[in-house]
Design a protein around this motif. Structure first.
Motif, PDB file in Angstrom:
ATOM      1  N   UNK A  92      45.153  42.043  25.254  1.00 34.48           N
ATOM      2  CA  UNK A  92      44.788  41.412  23.598  1.00 34.48           C
ATOM      3  C   UNK A  92      43.053  41.368  23.165  1.00 34.48           C
ATOM      4  N   UNK A  93      42.921  41.196  22.340  1.00 38.31           N
ATOM      5  CA  UNK A  93      40.966  41.903  21.511  1.00 38.31           C
ATOM      6  C   UNK A  93      40.665  40.405  22.921  1.00 38.31           C
ATOM      7  N   UNK A  94      39.331  40.966  22.879  1.00 36.88           N
ATOM      8  CA  UNK A  94      38.331  40.349  24.007  1.00 36.88           C
ATOM      9  C   UNK A  94      38.650  39.801  25.370  1.00 36.88           C
ATOM     10  N   UNK A 133      41.588  43.582  31.264  1.00 39.34           N
ATOM     11  CA  UNK A 133      42.113  43.391  32.727  1.00 39.34           C
ATOM     12  C   UNK A 133      41.717  44.822  33.802  1.00 39.34           C
ATOM     13  N   UNK A 134      41.598  43.977  34.523  1.00 36.46           N
ATOM     14  CA  UNK A 134      41.561  44.885  35.801  1.00 36.46           C
ATOM     15  C   UNK A 134      42.821  44.748  36.526  1.00 36.46           C
ATOM     16  N   UNK A 135      43.717  46.155  36.679  1.00 34.05           N
ATOM     17  CA  UNK A 135      45.350  46.578  37.382  1.00 34.05           C
ATOM     18  C   UNK A 135      45.013  45.964  38.755  1.00 34.05           C
ATOM     19  N   UNK A 136      43.842  45.827  39.368  1.00 30.97           N
ATOM     20  CA  UNK A 136      43.741  44.713  40.622  1.00 30.97           C
ATOM     21  C   UNK A 136      43.383  43.624  40.838  1.00 30.97           C
ATOM     22  N   UNK A 137      43.072  43.050  39.832  1.00 29.46           N
ATOM     23  CA  UNK A 137      42.856  41.807  40.152  1.00 29.46           C
ATOM     24  C   UNK A 137      43.690  40.347  38.860  1.00 29.46           C
ATOM     25  N   UNK A 138      43.956  39.484  39.591  1.00 26.96           N
ATOM     26  CA  UNK A 138      44.308  38.200  38.751  1.00 26.96           C
ATOM     27  C   UNK A 138      43.295  37.403  38.136  1.00 26.96           C
ATOM     28  N   UNK A 139      43.634  37.287  36.389  1.00 25.53           N
ATOM     29  CA  UNK A 139      42.189  36.540  36.301  1.00 25.53           C
ATOM     30  C   UNK A 139      42.606  35.685  35.003  1.00 25.53           C
ATOM     31  N   UNK A 140      42.271  34.338  35.204  1.00 24.11           N
ATOM     32  CA  UNK A 140      42.888  33.268  34.493  1.00 24.11           C
ATOM     33  C   UNK A 140      41.838  32.493  32.771  1.00 24.11           C
ATOM     34  N   UNK A 141      42.016  33.575  32.014  1.00 22.58           N
ATOM     35  CA  UNK A 141      40.690  32.968  30.428  1.00 22.58           C
ATOM     36  C   UNK A 141      41.706  32.169  29.702  1.00 22.58           C
ATOM     37  N   UNK A 142      40.232  31.308  29.618  1.00 23.97           N
ATOM     38  CA  UNK A 142      40.179  30.055  28.131  1.00 23.97           C
ATOM     39  C   UNK A 142      39.515  30.525  27.733  1.00 23.97           C
ATOM     40  N   UNK A 143      40.583  30.091  26.471  1.00 22.81           N
ATOM     41  CA  UNK A 143      39.475  30.439  25.081  1.00 22.81           C
ATOM     42  C   UNK A 143      38.958  29.085  24.756  1.00 22.81           C
ATOM     43  N   UNK A 186      37.457  30.197  19.668  1.00 32.20           N
ATOM     44  CA  UNK A 186      38.602  29.952  19.894  1.00 32.20           C
ATOM     45  C   UNK A 186      39.324  30.752  19.775  1.00 32.20           C
ATOM     46  N   UNK A 187      41.246  30.901  20.536  1.00 32.88           N
ATOM     47  CA  UNK A 187      41.754  32.542  20.075  1.00 32.88           C
ATOM     48  C   UNK A 187      42.835  31.836  19.273  1.00 32.88           C
ATOM     49  N   UNK A 188      43.349  32.645  18.299  1.00 33.07           N
ATOM     50  CA  UNK A 188      43.725  32.200  17.036  1.00 33.07           C
ATOM     51  C   UNK A 188      45.582  32.036  17.561  1.00 33.07           C
ATOM     52  N   UNK A 189      45.777  32.211  18.602  1.00 32.00           N
ATOM     53  CA  UNK A 189      47.214  31.786  19.384  1.00 32.00           C
ATOM     54  C   UNK A 189      47.564  31.321  20.720  1.00 32.00           C
TER      55      UNK A 189
END
Length: 510
Positions: free
Chosen positions: A418-420, A423-433, A459-462
């Protein structure tokens, strides 16, 4: 001339009948008092004797064994007569947790395996009770070890066999393992072997059970490592001791181990009803017989002075309103998944949390007296109707990822990037747009995935939320079986202990 006798000097003449009856009632009262004190004294002595034989682990800070014995059996007898009781561990926090363990014992294969593991919780305020059955195949880290994992039913066996620990230290280890799984402090444990179970049921004269489904198992464990057939039809049955044990142990039937756990809860409830029936309580011979059997076959860390308190709760709990839950892997809302790992050089079937941790089981255990709280939280998440993108570190098995998020209660779309969002393949991250975060959904995912939380302005479009999944988490999801048909039945039957009695374990949980 009549002499008038003043009223104060007048003496009443008692009839012989009144004297006889008064003497009779005095004798009855004295006899009754002697019998009551004698019975309670003897009962107290039997409990005292039981305590001296079965206590294996006195809690830190509690009285030592000599102090307990110094109190003597009359302390228990007096407490029972006066309905006195001391405060149990956990009462101040509003919950007493007792770990029930069932094991083979001497003369049985895998005598140290705790194939029945059940956390019984009591609410001191409401007298509610709950039973949470933990499956024997749950894969856990052995407490106080350096990354050693095994099935939870082998934790006690590992301590007793491989480390030559004392019985008290070994039971402390299984208590700690259950604490790690449920998040609940385990205040007491009670461990009963098969022979003790059968003898107690026999002493009670059997138990009454409603069998929910026909059972036919041609591979029930028989003598000398053989197999025999066990069958019982649907309906009401009065079970003798041998049949009750088989009913509680049978596995090759509908529900497998999870069905067995439900039957074990059913047998415990039936035994409690029978043990506290008027017919049993009013029979001193039966009660002392049960106490003698317990002293031979039971281990516990319940102290002598605490027994009247446990009797108080046992009498007042309504067993018909007990919450009973079995942790399983195959129901639509199951909290566990199944996989296989290498243990002692063989491939072994194990259960694991579907999430990255035991957080869902923590939540269930915490709210076991009020499960509506969990449902209310689900409704809050559903009402947010968040749109979620998941970006896995690899794209090998997208369907498994979708299936597991569905079990978590979330609909997702899998994206490669996704734009912006980096991701780090070693970490789980939950991002709120969104500028108005879907907080219930965000928190739910962060806890289950052990994910960091990030916020993107605007905002994220989707999507409202984007989840970056690490390689380790993707692997955790991919190795879980999604249905029973995927599993080799022979794999499920692999033993937990080798023929020489050594516990099978792995050095890590990858």
């Amino acid at each position: 001339m009549r002499v008038r006798i003043p009223k104060s000097q007048h003496t009443e003449t008692k009839s012989p009948a009144k004297i006889v009856w008064r003497g009779f009632f005095v004798r009855i009262f004295v006899l009754f008092t002697v019998v009551v004190f004698g019975y309670c004294g003897y009962f107290g002595y039997k409990i005292h004797k039981l305590q001296s034989e079965i206590v294996e682990l006195a809690p830190i800070g509690e009285q030592n064994k000599d102090d307990q014995e110094a109190k003597g059996f009359m302390t228990v007898a007096k407490s029972i007569i006066k309905h006195e009781r001391i405060e149990l561990r956990g009462e101040k926090d509003g919950r007493v947790n007792i770990l029930l363990l069932g094991m083979g014992g001497e003369g049985h294969k895998g005598k140290y395996l705790t194939d029945t593991i059940m956390l019984v919780s009591i609410s001191p305020k409401t007298y509610q009770s709950a039973m949470l059955s933990i499956p024997r195949d749950l894969y856990v880290k052995i407490p106080n070890s350096t990354g050693i994992h095994t099935k939870i039913n082998a934790v006690y066996a590992y301590e007793a066999r491989n480390k030559q620990s004392s019985a008290g230290e070994s039971f402390a280890s299984i208590k700690k393992a259950v604490r790690d799984v449920t998040g609940q402090d385990v205040h007491y444990f009670v461990a009963l072997n098969f022979d003790g179970f059968k003898k107690i049921i026999d002493e009670l004269g059997g138990i009454d059970i409603e069998v929910e489904n026909d059972i036919h198992d041609s591979r029930f464990p028989g003598p000398n490592y053989s197999y025999e057939t066990f069958k019982i039809s649907k309906g009401f049955h009065h079970l003798d001791a041998e049949t009750a044990l088989k009913y509680a142990r049978v596995r090759h039937t509908k529900g497998g181990d999870f069905g067995r756990a439900k039957r074990q809860q059913q047998v415990i409830a039936a035994t409690k009803r029978k043990a506290f029936s008027l017919k049993t309580i009013a029979n001193p011979t039966k009660i002392t017989g049960i106490i003698d059997l317990l002293s031979e076959n039971l281990k516990t860390d319940i102290q002598l002075s605490e027994i009247p308190s446990f009797l108080h709760y046992a009498r007042n709990i309504n067993i018909y309103q007990t919450t009973t839950i079995v942790l399983d892997a195959w129901s639509p809302d199951s909290l566990l998944g199944s996989t296989h790992v290498e243990m002692g050089g063989i491939q072994a079937y194990v259960l694991m949390p579907r999430a990255k941790n035991f957080s869902q089981i923590y939540e269930l255990s915490e709210n076991i007296f009020d499960l509506k709280k969990i449902e209310q939280k689900k409704v809050l998440v559903e009402n947010e109707d968040a749109s979620i993108a998941v970006i896995p570190a690899n794209m090998r098995d997208q369907q498994k990822i979708r299936d597991i998020f569905k079990k978590f209660g979330h609909k997702i779309t899998i994206e490669r990037f996704l734009d912006n969002v980096n991701c780090d393949p070693q970490k789980n991250v939950a991002t709120s747009f969104t500028s108005k975060p879907k907080l219930f959904t965000l928190n739910d995912l962060a806890v289950k995935l052990e994910a960091d939380v990030a916020y993107k302005s605007g905002e994220n479009e989707n999507y409202d939320i984007a989840i970056c999944l690490s390689k380790d988490t993707v692997h955790h999801f991919e190795k879980q079986y999604q249905n029973k048909e995927e599993i080799d039945e022979k794999l499920m039957e692999e033993a937990d202990i080798s023929e020489d009695g050594k516990v099978l374990y792995s050095e890590n949980n990858k």
